[in-house]
Scaffold this motif. Sequence first.
Motif, PDB file in Angstrom:
ATOM      1  N   ARG A  67       0.805  -1.222   0.000  1.00  0.00           N
ATOM      2  CA  ARG A  67       0.000   0.000   0.000  1.00  0.00           C
ATOM      3  C   ARG A  67       0.836   1.269   0.000  1.00  0.00           C
ATOM      4  NH1 ARG A  67      -3.687  -1.532   4.772  1.00  0.00           N
ATOM      5  NH2 ARG A  67      -3.964  -3.666   4.134  1.00  0.00           N
ATOM      6  N   GLY A  68       1.946   1.283   0.732  1.00  0.00           N
ATOM      7  CA  GLY A  68       2.803   2.467   0.782  1.00  0.00           C
ATOM      8  C   GLY A  68       3.382   2.798  -0.584  1.00  0.00           C
ATOM      9  N   SER A  69       3.783   1.772  -1.315  1.00  0.00           N
ATOM     10  CA  SER A  69       4.312   1.991  -2.666  1.00  0.00           C
ATOM     11  C   SER A  69       3.222   2.506  -3.595  1.00  0.00           C
ATOM     12  CB  SER A  69       4.902   0.695  -3.220  1.00  0.00           C
ATOM     13  OG  SER A  69       6.067   0.361  -2.517  1.00  0.00           O
ATOM     14  N   PHE A  70       2.016   2.020  -3.410  1.00  0.00           N
ATOM     15  CA  PHE A  70       0.902   2.499  -4.230  1.00  0.00           C
ATOM     16  C   PHE A  70       0.650   3.981  -3.970  1.00  0.00           C
ATOM     17  CE2 PHE A  70      -3.726   3.040  -4.986  1.00  0.00           C
ATOM     18  CZ  PHE A  70      -3.716   2.821  -6.346  1.00  0.00           C
ATOM     19  N   ARG A  71       0.673   4.378  -2.717  1.00  0.00           N
ATOM     20  CA  ARG A  71       0.463   5.783  -2.355  1.00  0.00           C
ATOM     21  C   ARG A  71       1.576   6.650  -2.960  1.00  0.00           C
ATOM     22  NH1 ARG A  71      -0.867   4.934   2.459  1.00  0.00           N
ATOM     23  NH2 ARG A  71       1.229   4.641   3.246  1.00  0.00           N
ATOM     24  N   ARG A  72       2.818   6.205  -2.840  1.00  0.00           N
ATOM     25  CA  ARG A  72       3.945   6.942  -3.425  1.00  0.00           C
ATOM     26  C   ARG A  72       3.818   7.020  -4.945  1.00  0.00           C
ATOM     27  NH1 ARG A  72       6.149   3.528   0.405  1.00  0.00           N
ATOM     28  NH2 ARG A  72       6.864   4.617   2.255  1.00  0.00           N
ATOM     29  N   LEU A  73       3.415   5.924  -5.556  1.00  0.00           N
ATOM     30  CA  LEU A  73       3.219   5.883  -7.000  1.00  0.00           C
ATOM     31  C   LEU A  73       2.189   6.918  -7.431  1.00  0.00           C
ATOM     32  CD1 LEU A  73       3.503   4.559  -9.827  1.00  0.00           C
ATOM     33  CD2 LEU A  73       1.793   2.884  -9.078  1.00  0.00           C
ATOM     34  N   ARG A  74       1.085   6.982  -6.735  1.00  0.00           N
ATOM     35  CA  ARG A  74       0.023   7.933  -7.076  1.00  0.00           C
ATOM     36  C   ARG A  74       0.513   9.373  -6.970  1.00  0.00           C
ATOM     37  NH1 ARG A  74      -4.890   7.344  -3.649  1.00  0.00           N
ATOM     38  NH2 ARG A  74      -5.739   8.815  -5.132  1.00  0.00           N
ATOM     39  N   ILE A  75       1.210   9.697  -5.907  1.00  0.00           N
ATOM     40  CA  ILE A  75       1.663  11.074  -5.684  1.00  0.00           C
ATOM     41  C   ILE A  75       2.758  11.461  -6.677  1.00  0.00           C
ATOM     42  CG2 ILE A  75       2.848  12.600  -4.055  1.00  0.00           C
ATOM     43  CD1 ILE A  75       1.376  10.954  -1.812  1.00  0.00           C
ATOM     44  N   ILE A  76       3.772  10.626  -6.791  1.00  0.00           N
ATOM     45  CA  ILE A  76       4.909  10.961  -7.652  1.00  0.00           C
ATOM     46  C   ILE A  76       4.500  10.985  -9.117  1.00  0.00           C
ATOM     47  CG2 ILE A  76       7.224  10.264  -8.382  1.00  0.00           C
ATOM     48  CD1 ILE A  76       7.626   9.181  -5.521  1.00  0.00           C
ATOM     49  N   SER A  77       3.609  10.093  -9.523  1.00  0.00           N
ATOM     50  CA  SER A  77       3.187  10.103 -10.925  1.00  0.00           C
ATOM     51  C   SER A  77       2.462  11.397 -11.266  1.00  0.00           C
ATOM     52  CB  SER A  77       2.330   8.879 -11.253  1.00  0.00           C
ATOM     53  OG  SER A  77       1.116   8.887 -10.541  1.00  0.00           O
ATOM     54  N   ARG A 115      -5.143   5.477 -14.201  1.00  0.00           N
ATOM     55  CA  ARG A 115      -5.332   4.110 -13.698  1.00  0.00           C
ATOM     56  C   ARG A 115      -5.084   3.996 -12.199  1.00  0.00           C
ATOM     57  NH1 ARG A 115      -6.214   0.010 -17.130  1.00  0.00           N
ATOM     58  NH2 ARG A 115      -6.041   0.438 -19.335  1.00  0.00           N
ATOM     59  N   THR A 116      -4.130   4.731 -11.666  1.00  0.00           N
ATOM     60  CA  THR A 116      -3.859   4.623 -10.227  1.00  0.00           C
ATOM     61  C   THR A 116      -4.890   5.369  -9.385  1.00  0.00           C
ATOM     62  OG1 THR A 116      -2.287   6.472 -10.301  1.00  0.00           O
ATOM     63  CG2 THR A 116      -1.382   4.222 -10.438  1.00  0.00           C
ATOM     64  N   ASN A 117      -5.691   6.207 -10.029  1.00  0.00           N
ATOM     65  CA  ASN A 117      -6.714   6.928  -9.285  1.00  0.00           C
ATOM     66  C   ASN A 117      -8.111   6.367  -9.491  1.00  0.00           C
ATOM     67  OD1 ASN A 117      -5.533   9.284  -7.731  1.00  0.00           O
ATOM     68  ND2 ASN A 117      -4.450   9.367  -9.667  1.00  0.00           N
ATOM     69  N   LEU A 118      -8.216   5.266 -10.219  1.00  0.00           N
ATOM     70  CA  LEU A 118      -9.506   4.601 -10.348  1.00  0.00           C
ATOM     71  C   LEU A 118      -9.885   3.965  -9.016  1.00  0.00           C
ATOM     72  CD1 LEU A 118      -9.090   2.820 -13.793  1.00  0.00           C
ATOM     73  CD2 LEU A 118     -10.539   4.790 -13.282  1.00  0.00           C
ATOM     74  N   ARG A 119     -11.151   4.012  -8.707  1.00  0.00           N
ATOM     75  CA  ARG A 119     -11.622   3.453  -7.444  1.00  0.00           C
ATOM     76  C   ARG A 119     -11.278   1.973  -7.319  1.00  0.00           C
ATOM     77  NH1 ARG A 119     -17.381   4.975  -6.189  1.00  0.00           N
ATOM     78  NH2 ARG A 119     -16.311   6.779  -5.362  1.00  0.00           N
ATOM     79  N   VAL A 120     -11.379   1.226  -8.416  1.00  0.00           N
ATOM     80  CA  VAL A 120     -11.118  -0.215  -8.356  1.00  0.00           C
ATOM     81  C   VAL A 120      -9.649  -0.488  -8.005  1.00  0.00           C
ATOM     82  CG1 VAL A 120     -10.673  -0.489 -10.830  1.00  0.00           C
ATOM     83  CG2 VAL A 120     -11.495  -2.422  -9.501  1.00  0.00           C
ATOM     84  N   ALA A 121      -8.735   0.321  -8.509  1.00  0.00           N
ATOM     85  CA  ALA A 121      -7.314   0.136  -8.190  1.00  0.00           C
ATOM     86  C   ALA A 121      -7.048   0.487  -6.725  1.00  0.00           C
ATOM     87  CB  ALA A 121      -6.448   0.996  -9.109  1.00  0.00           C
ATOM     88  N   ARG A 122      -7.635   1.586  -6.280  1.00  0.00           N
ATOM     89  CA  ARG A 122      -7.433   2.000  -4.887  1.00  0.00           C
ATOM     90  C   ARG A 122      -8.082   1.031  -3.911  1.00  0.00           C
ATOM     91  NH1 ARG A 122      -9.682   6.828  -6.698  1.00  0.00           N
ATOM     92  NH2 ARG A 122     -11.261   6.558  -5.115  1.00  0.00           N
ATOM     93  N   SER A 123      -9.288   0.599  -4.213  1.00  0.00           N
ATOM     94  CA  SER A 123     -10.017  -0.242  -3.267  1.00  0.00           C
ATOM     95  C   SER A 123      -9.398  -1.633  -3.131  1.00  0.00           C
ATOM     96  CB  SER A 123     -11.482  -0.354  -3.656  1.00  0.00           C
ATOM     97  OG  SER A 123     -11.616  -1.012  -4.891  1.00  0.00           O
TER      98      SER A 123
END
Length: 131
Positions: A67-77, A115-123
């Motif tokens: 999850r932490g990498s996903f959060r970093r991915l979303r912000i940095i992208s 894609r990283t901000n889609l609800r399905v990816a986040r959920s």
Amino acid sequence: MKNNHLNAVVRLLTAFLVISVSTVVAVALMRHHPALVTTAVWVRTSLVAASAAVLLLFARRAAAGHRGSFRRLRIISMVVLIAIIAVVAWPGAFPVWLRVEQAVCGLLMLGVVVRTNLRVARSSLDAGAPG
């Protein structure tokens, strides 16, 4: 890696990394042409290649459920996309060839951001599902 959105993100970022590294190689080959390769071009292409590598690392870890990498991915992208838009939109700051290359990279990054901000990816990550 069961999340198709994150699998697509890994593919997009792999393409982004390949283009970015190829651009650094092209800059090195064109280094004797000051109209095409300025100090700003060297700095920009190196930073983009490094950010592409980091983003791909985060995407792979996110696809594995981190999850932490996903959060970093979303912000940095998002930050990288904004920087690319600035480079493409800033007339005269960079040679046309680099602005075109950055526009292509911007399209890849737009796909990553969407894609990283889609609800399905986040959920899928919020629920603790494996990436």
